[in-house]
Scaffold this active site. Structure first.
Site, mmCIF file in Angstrom:
data_model
loop_
_atom_site.group_PDB
_atom_site.id
_atom_site.type_symbol
_atom_site.label_atom_id
_atom_site.label_comp_id
_atom_site.label_asym_id
_atom_site.label_seq_id
_atom_site.Cartn_x
_atom_site.Cartn_y
_atom_site.Cartn_z
ATOM 1 N N ARG A 46 0.675 -1.051 0.010
ATOM 2 C CA ARG A 46 -0.064 0.007 -0.202
ATOM 3 C C ARG A 46 0.831 1.397 0.053
ATOM 4 O O ARG A 46 0.636 2.201 -0.622
ATOM 5 C CB ARG A 46 -0.773 0.021 1.222
ATOM 6 C CG ARG A 46 -1.706 1.438 1.503
ATOM 7 C CD ARG A 46 -2.821 1.310 2.240
ATOM 8 N NE ARG A 46 -2.854 0.389 3.306
ATOM 9 C CZ ARG A 46 -2.207 0.646 4.577
ATOM 10 N NH1 ARG A 46 -1.438 1.841 4.624
ATOM 11 N NH2 ARG A 46 -2.274 -0.024 5.638
ATOM 12 N N TYR A 98 -16.857 16.418 -15.315
ATOM 13 C CA TYR A 98 -17.501 14.945 -15.275
ATOM 14 C C TYR A 98 -18.264 14.910 -13.992
ATOM 15 O O TYR A 98 -18.301 15.424 -13.009
ATOM 16 C CB TYR A 98 -16.071 14.251 -15.112
ATOM 17 C CG TYR A 98 -16.570 12.641 -14.815
ATOM 18 C CD1 TYR A 98 -17.266 11.927 -15.593
ATOM 19 C CD2 TYR A 98 -16.013 11.823 -13.835
ATOM 20 C CE1 TYR A 98 -17.777 10.665 -15.584
ATOM 21 C CE2 TYR A 98 -16.438 10.669 -13.343
ATOM 22 C CZ TYR A 98 -17.335 10.073 -14.410
ATOM 23 O OH TYR A 98 -17.546 8.824 -14.178
ATOM 24 N N LYS A 195 -8.453 6.294 -19.019
ATOM 25 C CA LYS A 195 -8.851 6.958 -20.323
ATOM 26 C C LYS A 195 -7.563 6.925 -21.473
ATOM 27 O O LYS A 195 -7.061 5.817 -21.874
ATOM 28 C CB LYS A 195 -9.317 8.356 -20.259
ATOM 29 C CG LYS A 195 -10.706 8.548 -19.276
ATOM 30 C CD LYS A 195 -11.504 7.625 -19.728
ATOM 31 C CE LYS A 195 -12.759 7.630 -18.677
ATOM 32 N NZ LYS A 195 -12.562 7.718 -17.399
HETATM 33 O O1 P1T Z 1 -13.454 6.706 -14.159
HETATM 34 P P1 P1T Z 1 -12.218 7.220 -13.158
HETATM 35 O O2 P1T Z 1 -10.954 6.603 -13.559
HETATM 36 O O3 P1T Z 1 -12.387 7.063 -11.848
HETATM 37 O O4 P1T Z 1 -12.065 8.905 -13.403
HETATM 38 C C1 P1T Z 1 -12.907 9.777 -13.309
HETATM 39 C C2 P1T Z 1 -12.960 10.861 -14.297
HETATM 40 C C3 P1T Z 1 -12.242 11.962 -13.872
HETATM 41 N N1 P1T Z 1 -12.127 12.999 -14.902
HETATM 42 C C4 P1T Z 1 -12.698 12.908 -16.055
HETATM 43 C C5 P1T Z 1 -12.635 14.228 -16.907
HETATM 44 C C6 P1T Z 1 -13.465 11.796 -16.320
HETATM 45 O O5 P1T Z 1 -13.814 11.864 -17.722
HETATM 46 C C7 P1T Z 1 -13.527 10.734 -15.732
HETATM 47 C C8 P1T Z 1 -14.323 9.411 -16.029
HETATM 48 N N2 P1T Z 1 -15.228 9.616 -17.009
HETATM 49 C C9 P1T Z 1 -15.703 8.707 -17.625
HETATM 50 C C10 P1T Z 1 -16.034 7.477 -17.302
HETATM 51 C C11 P1T Z 1 -16.675 9.190 -18.967
HETATM 52 O O6 P1T Z 1 -17.225 8.371 -19.718
HETATM 53 O O7 P1T Z 1 -16.753 10.513 -19.028
#
Ligand code: P1T
Length: 379
Positions: A46, A98, A195
């Protein structure tokens, strides 16, 4: 070292044991100690894990930071940033962001006594009216998800510095291939590495990158104390993804531009949101702070109809109707019912996230196939 080289070699070294070119996946919880406290730099996974360290070093390199921190998801990374604050503190965030970030801020952290102001930041001077002694953090996304608004990072950073407020930039849509917020004055860069950094829709992971030792130590403390870390296998996958980020992004940008232009010229399409258009309200800033315009495009068909939007996304064959973005394959999303469903209708519609809005993550397939798919789906 220039950017493309950094994606492959930045802060990386061959494995000390056998010279393996990629770091081994150290699938271990713990590490042998010769006497209590004496180990080879790793005590418990961790706190630190060598595969995660390799990824964190790469993240620091590609964002021109000094420290990278990897988390179990993008949301876990954002959660760690807000934990720098305490009850009574205030945050100013972009109103278009988001949906999960909005949900974390309003449904979790508001209950802990942190106050959030969601405002338009198309003109950075709008910030001043919301700043007071309690303001401790400015949170921006640029381009914003899903309206593709552009925020002037340098201008916001100047205001943040003047008032001694931390500036965090969610760089998920742009990636460091297109813009490096730390160089523009931001204190923290955040990524949903799920992403473009991962790039293959096969891993959920989050990241923070900073260039200040004290801030890095505070965030490291939170990362270890709260424990929302990613595993070694996931670290490996994102590290592998980063190595091709530049070539993928180049194609995402080319295809994104072609799709945006195709949609804009389509007689059945009303509005296309893409910062590369010269008449995009913040095109000049986009041109200045970004190398290109990315692979995300949002649009509304003529008639502004929910039913028509649903018909289009259901008709798509090559674009998969799915949450997420930034993978090699093209995806389509309906923000109002998917990624932004947790934002009250009235709030989201103010920012343009209407029921008829469709968001495309344009992948790196052959552009002719993507256009043909849109053509048949729009009908
Ligand atoms: O899904 P995660 O890895 O926890 O990330 C969250 C997140 C944070 N910031 C932005 C700009 C994002 O687009 C996302 C996650 N977004 C999607 C799942 C989506 O389809 O827009």
């Amino acid at each position: 070292m220039k950017f493309n080289t950094k994606t492959i070699h930045g802060n990386q070294e061959h494995d000390k044991a056998y010279g393996s070119v990629m770091p081994p996946i150290y699938q271990t919880t713990t590490y042998a100690q010769s006497t209590p406290g004496a180990h080879k730099g790793y005590g418990y996974s961790r706190s630190a894990n060598p595969t995660r360290t390799a990824l964190e070093n790469s993240l620091a390199s590609i964002e021109n930071g000094t420290h990278g921190l990897a988390f179990g998801s993008g949301m876990a990374a954002i959660d760690a940033v807000v934990k720098l604050l305490k009850s009574g503190d205030e945050v100013i965030a972009t109103s278009d962001l988001y949906g999960g970030t909005y949900r974390l801020f309003t449904k979790i952290f508001e209950d802990f006594g942190i106050k959030f102001h969601f405002i338009e930041m198309d003109n950075a001077s709008k910030l001043e009216a919301y700043i007071n002694v309690q303001t401790k953090l400015i949170w921006i996304e640029t381009p914003t998800n899903p309206m593709m608004n552009i925020i002037d990072i340098k201008a916001v950073a100047t205001i943040a510095k003047k008032h001694n407020i931390l500036l965090a930039v969610d760089n998920t849509f742009a990636t460091p291939y297109l813009q490096q917020p730390l160089d523009l004055g931001a204190d923290i860069v955040m990524h949903s590495a799920t992403k473009y950094l991962g790039g293959h829709s096969d891993v959920v992971l989050g990241a923070l990158i900073v260039k200040d030792k004290d801030l890095a130590q505070k965030l490291y403390f939170i990362q270890n104390a709260s424990g929302a870390v990613c595993g070694p296998q996931d670290s490996f996958l994102v590290l592998r993804g980063i190595k091709t980020l530049h070539v993928r992004m180049q194609r995402h940008c080319e295809n994104g531009k072609a799709v945006a232009e195709y949609l804009r010229n389509h007689p059945k399409i009303e509005n296309v949101y893409w910062p590369g258009f010269e008449d995009h309200p913040n095109h000049i800033i986009a041109k200045e702070q970004m190398k290109d315009y990315g692979g995300m495009v949002s649009f509304v068909a003529k008639g502004n109809s929910y039913a028509n939007a649903i018909r289009i996304v259901e008709n798509l064959k090559l674009f998969t109707l799915a949450e997420s973005l930034g993978g090699v394959e093209s995806l389509a999303g309906h923000p109002a019912s998917m990624t932004h469903a947790s934002i009250p209708k009235e709030e989201r519609e103010k920012t343009g996230v209407v029921d008829a809005l469709i968001r495309l993550s344009v992948g790196i397939e052959d552009i002719d196939d993507l256009i043909a798919d849109l053509e048949q789906a729009i009908g």
